[in-house]
Enzyme design. Structure first.
Site, PDB file in Angstrom:
ATOM      1  N   TRP A 108       0.975  -1.250   0.081  1.00  0.00           N
ATOM      2  CA  TRP A 108      -0.097  -0.072   0.022  1.00  0.00           C
ATOM      3  C   TRP A 108       0.874   1.366  -0.050  1.00  0.00           C
ATOM      4  O   TRP A 108       0.517   2.213  -0.599  1.00  0.00           O
ATOM      5  CB  TRP A 108      -0.990  -0.065   1.195  1.00  0.00           C
ATOM      6  N   ASP A 179      -0.850   7.399   6.633  1.00  0.00           N
ATOM      7  CA  ASP A 179      -1.888   6.461   6.253  1.00  0.00           C
ATOM      8  C   ASP A 179      -2.253   5.660   7.324  1.00  0.00           C
ATOM      9  O   ASP A 179      -1.656   4.588   7.650  1.00  0.00           O
ATOM     10  CB  ASP A 179      -1.614   5.495   5.024  1.00  0.00           C
ATOM     11  N   LYS A 203     -11.933  -0.660   8.192  1.00  0.00           N
ATOM     12  CA  LYS A 203     -11.235  -1.429   8.833  1.00  0.00           C
ATOM     13  C   LYS A 203     -11.631  -1.116  10.511  1.00  0.00           C
ATOM     14  O   LYS A 203     -12.153  -2.031  11.119  1.00  0.00           O
ATOM     15  CB  LYS A 203      -9.727  -1.353   8.632  1.00  0.00           C
TER      16      LYS A 203
END
Length: 368
Positions: A108, A179, A203
């Site tokens: 990511w 992030d 999440k």
């Protein structure tokens, strides 16, 4: 009585049962209006009250002061991979001496770096070392080849796929962008250490479709929105309460329920204690012998996303099939790394991890 189903999916992930039950109860008649929260205007007094309370509770949970704006924006975190460099990097693209540092410790963070490179110069820094056995560890900050004066530094403290976690902050004096998609609200942080925080909802916040952005108001002065669509203008979104257009109303509503649930559970401090307890239970099971293996250095192991492989990979399908029969779902590892992965977000109770480790030990005894 059969065991409850425990969902270990990395995202979209499980929501707290109490939240789902409340949402189910209110689905057809929210606050006595006779309609669903999905069906009313986002500018109605009822919805505005809910949205304001959600932001207030979120600020309380993360101890966010007035120096930071909190935005409830459309889309997932991947949208911010573009939005951030559009605002901070794009207008410097003509100057070859100015660049952004991206610390890459997994898929990511690398995707974020590659997307940012479409808008300006990026210094992509590999933060992972892999030994001959395929085990991963994070490079020490002092060994990083950082830029002299980057426009900003971006990093991802928890990588969901590889299961890597940074214990400390990057050493930088320039704006820090982070992030937090897979670890937000799971451990205590000092928001003032960051200039911009973003996290996809699916999440630890709610269902997919929304990203929360926390941005230091002083950072607006370093942003340029001339070539940015107005919908992606952080400063304008802050002025209009994240409602330049219709927001992801139902996701925002469910996030508000999650924030209330978190406060009832004892807040982020309690979630951090549970996270340490849950991950410890699973790692101890994995480390008992050579039947299971976690390919991450102990110092760099994630608390939220725990990948593991079986000694005999031919048992993978059998493991997943029997786990599903035991009401343990979402354990298949990401296609890029294989094996298994258990995600232990805030909604996963300790009992769920106990059920998983019990199954893993039984499976080992039958197949070891």
């Amino acid at each position: 009585m059969s065991q409850p189903t425990y969902n270990f999916c990395a995202g979209p992930a499980a929501l707290p049962k109490a939240v789902l039950e409340q949402a189910q109860k209110e689905l057809l008649d929210w606050q006595g209006l006779g309609v669903s929260v999905m069906e009313i205007s986002h500018r109605s007094a009822e919805y505005q009250t809910m949205a304001n309370k959600a932001e207030a509770n979120f600020r309380q949970l993360m101890n966010i002061g007035d120096d930071h704006a909190v935005l409830f924006m459309h889309g997932g975190a991947s949208l911010q991979f573009s939005n951030i460099p559009m605002a901070l990097l794009q207008h410097h693209s003509a100057d070859s001496n100015l660049q952004a540092d991206y610390l890459c410790n997994g898929i990511w963070s690398s995707k974020a770096a590659k997307e940012a490179a479409r808008f300006g110069k990026v210094n992509e820094i590999d933060m992972v070392e892999i030994d001959q056995q395929g085990n991963r560890s994070l490079v020490d900050w002092s060994k990083c080849q950082t830029s002299t004066n980057p426009i900003y530094t971006h990093y991802t403290p928890n990588e969901t796929i590889e299961g890597l976690r940074f214990e400390s902050l990057p050493q930088t004096s320039t704006p820090l962008v982070v992030d937090l998609s897979s670890c937000i609200l799971s451990e205590q942080i000092n928001v003032n250490d960051f200039d911009l925080i973003y996290a996809g909802a699916q999440k630890n916040i709610g269902p997919a479709g929304m990203t929360i952005v926390i941005v230091k108001r002083s950072l607006f002065e370093k942003m340029n929105f001339d070539k940015t669509p107005n919908i992606f203008n952080y400063q304008e979104q802050a002025k209009q309460g994240s409602m330049i257009n219709t927001p992801a109303t139902y996701t925002w509503y469910l996030a508000s329920l999650v924030f209330e649930w978190l406060i009832e559970q004892g807040g982020v401090k309690q979630m951090e204690k549970f996270g340490i307890e849950k991950s410890g239970l699973l790692y101890r099971c994995i480390d008992e012998d050579g039947f299971y293996h976690n390919p991450v250095a102990i110092k760099d192991r994630s608390r939220m996303n725990i990948p593991f492989i079986l000694k005999d990979e031919e048992l993978n399908d059998k493991f997943l099939q029997q786990a599903k029969q035991a009401n343990l779902v979402g354990l298949k590892g990401h296609r890029s790394v294989g094996g298994m992965r258990a995600s232990l977000y805030n909604s996963m109770p300790v009992e769920g991890v106990e059920a998983l480790t019990h199954f893993m030990r039984e499976f080992k005894s039958e197949n070891g």
